[in-house]
Scaffold this active site. Sequence first.
Site, PDB file in Angstrom:
ATOM      1  N   LYS A 257      54.969  23.244   7.183  1.00 38.56           N
ATOM      2  CA  LYS A 257      55.734  22.209   6.465  1.00 38.56           C
ATOM      3  C   LYS A 257      55.247  22.148   5.021  1.00 38.56           C
ATOM      4  O   LYS A 257      54.078  21.857   4.760  1.00 38.56           O
ATOM      5  CB  LYS A 257      55.538  20.853   7.147  1.00 38.56           C
ATOM      6  CG  LYS A 257      56.110  19.662   6.352  1.00 38.56           C
ATOM      7  CD  LYS A 257      55.922  18.328   7.092  1.00 38.56           C
ATOM      8  CE  LYS A 257      56.378  17.141   6.226  1.00 38.56           C
ATOM      9  NZ  LYS A 257      56.167  15.835   6.887  1.00 38.56           N
ATOM     10  N   ASP A 262      56.574  13.506  -0.513  1.00 33.74           N
ATOM     11  CA  ASP A 262      57.397  12.789   0.465  1.00 33.74           C
ATOM     12  C   ASP A 262      57.472  11.309   0.083  1.00 33.74           C
ATOM     13  O   ASP A 262      56.566  10.529   0.373  1.00 33.74           O
ATOM     14  CB  ASP A 262      56.786  12.959   1.870  1.00 33.74           C
ATOM     15  CG  ASP A 262      57.602  12.265   2.948  1.00 33.74           C
ATOM     16  OD1 ASP A 262      58.738  11.822   2.652  1.00 33.74           O
ATOM     17  OD2 ASP A 262      57.105  12.168   4.094  1.00 33.74           O
ATOM     18  N   LYS A 269      59.169   4.903   1.604  1.00 35.53           N
ATOM     19  CA  LYS A 269      57.840   4.457   2.019  1.00 35.53           C
ATOM     20  C   LYS A 269      57.368   3.299   1.150  1.00 35.53           C
ATOM     21  O   LYS A 269      57.775   3.168   0.004  1.00 35.53           O
ATOM     22  CB  LYS A 269      56.832   5.616   1.850  1.00 35.53           C
ATOM     23  CG  LYS A 269      56.958   6.727   2.859  1.00 35.53           C
ATOM     24  CD  LYS A 269      55.879   7.783   2.631  1.00 35.53           C
ATOM     25  CE  LYS A 269      56.048   8.971   3.555  1.00 35.53           C
ATOM     26  NZ  LYS A 269      55.838   8.652   4.988  1.00 35.53           N
ATOM     27  N   ASP A 280      51.660  16.483   1.496  1.00 34.44           N
ATOM     28  CA  ASP A 280      52.562  16.715   2.624  1.00 34.44           C
ATOM     29  C   ASP A 280      52.953  18.193   2.770  1.00 34.44           C
ATOM     30  O   ASP A 280      53.800  18.529   3.590  1.00 34.44           O
ATOM     31  CB  ASP A 280      53.801  15.808   2.478  1.00 34.44           C
ATOM     32  CG  ASP A 280      54.411  15.404   3.814  1.00 34.44           C
ATOM     33  OD1 ASP A 280      53.718  15.502   4.845  1.00 34.44           O
ATOM     34  OD2 ASP A 280      55.588  14.999   3.820  1.00 34.44           O
ATOM     35  N   ASP A 339      62.789   9.482   6.464  1.00 33.85           N
ATOM     36  CA  ASP A 339      61.357   9.758   6.334  1.00 33.85           C
ATOM     37  C   ASP A 339      60.845  10.670   7.453  1.00 33.85           C
ATOM     38  O   ASP A 339      59.723  11.165   7.387  1.00 33.85           O
ATOM     39  CB  ASP A 339      60.578   8.433   6.314  1.00 33.85           C
ATOM     40  CG  ASP A 339      59.174   8.579   5.754  1.00 33.85           C
ATOM     41  OD1 ASP A 339      58.871   9.645   5.188  1.00 33.85           O
ATOM     42  OD2 ASP A 339      58.385   7.625   5.884  1.00 33.85           O
ATOM     43  N   GLU A 341      61.465  13.661   7.857  1.00 41.07           N
ATOM     44  CA  GLU A 341      62.037  14.875   7.264  1.00 41.07           C
ATOM     45  C   GLU A 341      61.332  16.151   7.723  1.00 41.07           C
ATOM     46  O   GLU A 341      61.926  17.225   7.718  1.00 41.07           O
ATOM     47  CB  GLU A 341      61.986  14.778   5.728  1.00 41.07           C
ATOM     48  CG  GLU A 341      60.676  15.208   5.057  1.00 41.07           C
ATOM     49  CD  GLU A 341      59.479  14.320   5.372  1.00 41.07           C
ATOM     50  OE1 GLU A 341      59.682  13.222   5.908  1.00 41.07           O
ATOM     51  OE2 GLU A 341      58.342  14.749   5.103  1.00 41.07           O
ATOM     52  N   ARG A 343      60.292  17.226  10.677  1.00 37.30           N
ATOM     53  CA  ARG A 343      60.850  17.895  11.860  1.00 37.30           C
ATOM     54  C   ARG A 343      62.178  18.567  11.529  1.00 37.30           C
ATOM     55  O   ARG A 343      62.551  19.548  12.168  1.00 37.30           O
ATOM     56  CB  ARG A 343      60.958  16.913  13.030  1.00 37.30           C
ATOM     57  CG  ARG A 343      61.978  15.816  12.868  1.00 37.30           C
ATOM     58  CD  ARG A 343      61.687  14.623  13.760  1.00 37.30           C
ATOM     59  NE  ARG A 343      60.530  13.870  13.266  1.00 37.30           N
ATOM     60  CZ  ARG A 343      59.961  12.856  13.895  1.00 37.30           C
ATOM     61  NH1 ARG A 343      60.440  12.450  15.066  1.00 37.30           N
ATOM     62  NH2 ARG A 343      58.926  12.233  13.376  1.00 37.30           N
TER      63      ARG A 343
HETATM   64  N1  BES Z   1      54.618  13.062   5.925  1.00 35.94           N
HETATM   65  C1  BES Z   1      54.813  12.002   6.846  1.00 35.94           C
HETATM   66  C2  BES Z   1      53.682  11.890   7.860  1.00 35.94           C
HETATM   67  C3  BES Z   1      52.324  11.505   7.324  1.00 35.94           C
HETATM   68  C4  BES Z   1      51.869  10.212   7.430  1.00 35.94           C
HETATM   69  C5  BES Z   1      51.495  12.456   6.755  1.00 35.94           C
HETATM   70  C6  BES Z   1      50.611   9.869   6.957  1.00 35.94           C
HETATM   71  C7  BES Z   1      50.252  12.118   6.266  1.00 35.94           C
HETATM   72  C8  BES Z   1      49.806  10.822   6.370  1.00 35.94           C
HETATM   73  C9  BES Z   1      56.092  12.207   7.625  1.00 35.94           C
HETATM   74  O1  BES Z   1      57.101  12.857   6.933  1.00 35.94           O
HETATM   75  C10 BES Z   1      56.600  10.864   7.990  1.00 35.94           C
HETATM   76  O2  BES Z   1      56.958  10.138   7.119  1.00 35.94           O
HETATM   77  N2  BES Z   1      56.648  10.579   9.290  1.00 35.94           N
HETATM   78  C11 BES Z   1      57.130   9.330   9.773  1.00 35.94           C
HETATM   79  C12 BES Z   1      58.030   9.599  10.946  1.00 35.94           C
HETATM   80  C13 BES Z   1      58.796   8.397  11.434  1.00 35.94           C
HETATM   81  C14 BES Z   1      59.739   7.919  10.375  1.00 35.94           C
HETATM   82  C15 BES Z   1      59.535   8.770  12.694  1.00 35.94           C
HETATM   83  C16 BES Z   1      55.947   8.467  10.169  1.00 35.94           C
HETATM   84  O3  BES Z   1      54.980   8.997  10.749  1.00 35.94           O
HETATM   85  O4  BES Z   1      55.975   7.277   9.887  1.00 35.94           O
HETATM   86 ZN    ZN Z   2      56.514  14.108   5.423  1.00 32.73          ZN
HETATM   87 MN    MN Z   3      58.289  11.518   5.796  1.00 29.17          MN
END
Ligand code: BES
Ligand code: ZN
Ligand code: MN
Length: 503
Positions: A257, A262, A269, A280, A339, A341, A343
Amino acid sequence: MALADAMAERVSVDALAIPVALGEPLVGPAAEIDRQLGGLLSDAVSAEFRGRIDEVLTLPSAGVLGARRVLLYGVGKTEDLDGQRLRHAHHQMVRRARAYGYRRLAVLCSPPLGPEHLAAVVEGSVMGSWELRSRQTAEPISELEELLLSGFGEGRDGEAIAAQELGEATNRVRQWQNMPPNDLTPETLTRIARQVGERHGLEVDVLGPEELQAGGFELLLGVGAGSDLAPRLVRMQHRGALIGGGRSDVRLALVGKGVTFDSGGLSIKKAEQMRTMKGDMAGAAAVLAAIDVIAARRLPLDVMAVVAITENMIGGSAQRPGDIVMSANGRTVEIVDTDAEGRLILADAITYAVQRGATHVVDVATLTGAAGIALGHGATLGVANDEELWSWIAEAAQRAGDRVWRMPTYPEYEVLLASQVADLRNGYYGEAGAITAGMFLREFVEGRPWAHLDIAASSWNTNAELTTIPRGPLGAGTRLLVHLAELVAADAPVQPSSDGTFS
Ligand code: BES
Ligand code: ZN
Ligand code: MN
């Protein structure tokens, strides 16, 4: 940095570093040095020095040793020691030594260190040489110029160099993670990938917006739509089967990834959560650094790196919650949370790997905050659909000192991926967030052996209270992937490691 074997007493260095286990007396070579110093070290160990990781004490060598100073450093409790803690202990030790201005350092092989820990010592020490403060105009702390290994045995140059390579590869990933997102843009990350490919004469394909459109990679295009910067899908192929001698029926794909920033997209966020989102792209970085080493070592295995590169932004054409997009292999996906994104772009990257002949898929991604909720910063969270592939991953993690912990994929959770209006939805699963994110990706591997490594927390330590884990970017997954490719190439029978051993 130079590495050399040397006699502990005579070597002329700034400091001779001596490991101390928590609650244990000095024995073996350390006890011998202590005798020469008239009991100076054992005195300190029975008084103020405990031997915790991140604890160091420097003492004069009183003209008795070639080293100007002796540096006691803690490695914690012997029974808690594993490859990861051992690397971190050396990371912290070298960082302190640098803060004291020491440039030449010798590490004494003395219990709990044994000759079998050479790689951990070198990798940890090389990682401790890395500098977070890449752009501060003030003078950084001094660099380690030479690391001498004392008592690890002769004729181990090859192993030391291999470990140095892995430490440097990890540091390269940390450097990329740490780059500001206005510098490490999708274009810059693509250029880095091309450079890795060119260095080894790998076959490289770069799919830009037009090619992505033509190939139907709408999930990646959808995420990229909110940014002014174009997304890309980069694939590089190491043709190791031609070298011969390895497993020629496996074509391993390492999928990363590469979200260079992000923001969350329209499901934006909070400021606090957005602050670390330059990192990210850590999965893509680990994959690039790993294939760099794999190609340099000419491993006899076909390995491809596939990295999906984009920003996740909020421009006027950003994708919306409610949009339905079609994946490159023809599945419809309802975007319920922009968010989620990672997957999406990985699904298309996995499809591309499968289209290009991958038989086994390992993806690496900063995918979910839930990974950190489940395991904290101490390990990468894994999910897999294949026991043999997972046993290779577990063994690679052990050898690399780069922990993974596998989570289950209960069939009960499959319904959570379902959408009312499309084949799949990309979020809003309500529970088991790291597992279900992995299960979403599993939908795209078309039955192949697959493992998913969620490095969201393990790739970057944001918790200042965790003093035994270095702060900031950690390059998780990098060494693991190299060991994985080596294991698969050799198809080494994997024995579960017995209790108490660590490497
Ligand atoms: N890049 C984030 C995940 C992340 C969180 C990486 C903290 C490093 C530190 C990912 O894209 C994300 O935002 N995931 C969401 C998914 C949810 C919306 C289903 C998350 O984990 O909140
Ligand atoms: Zn992300
Ligand atoms: Mn995200």
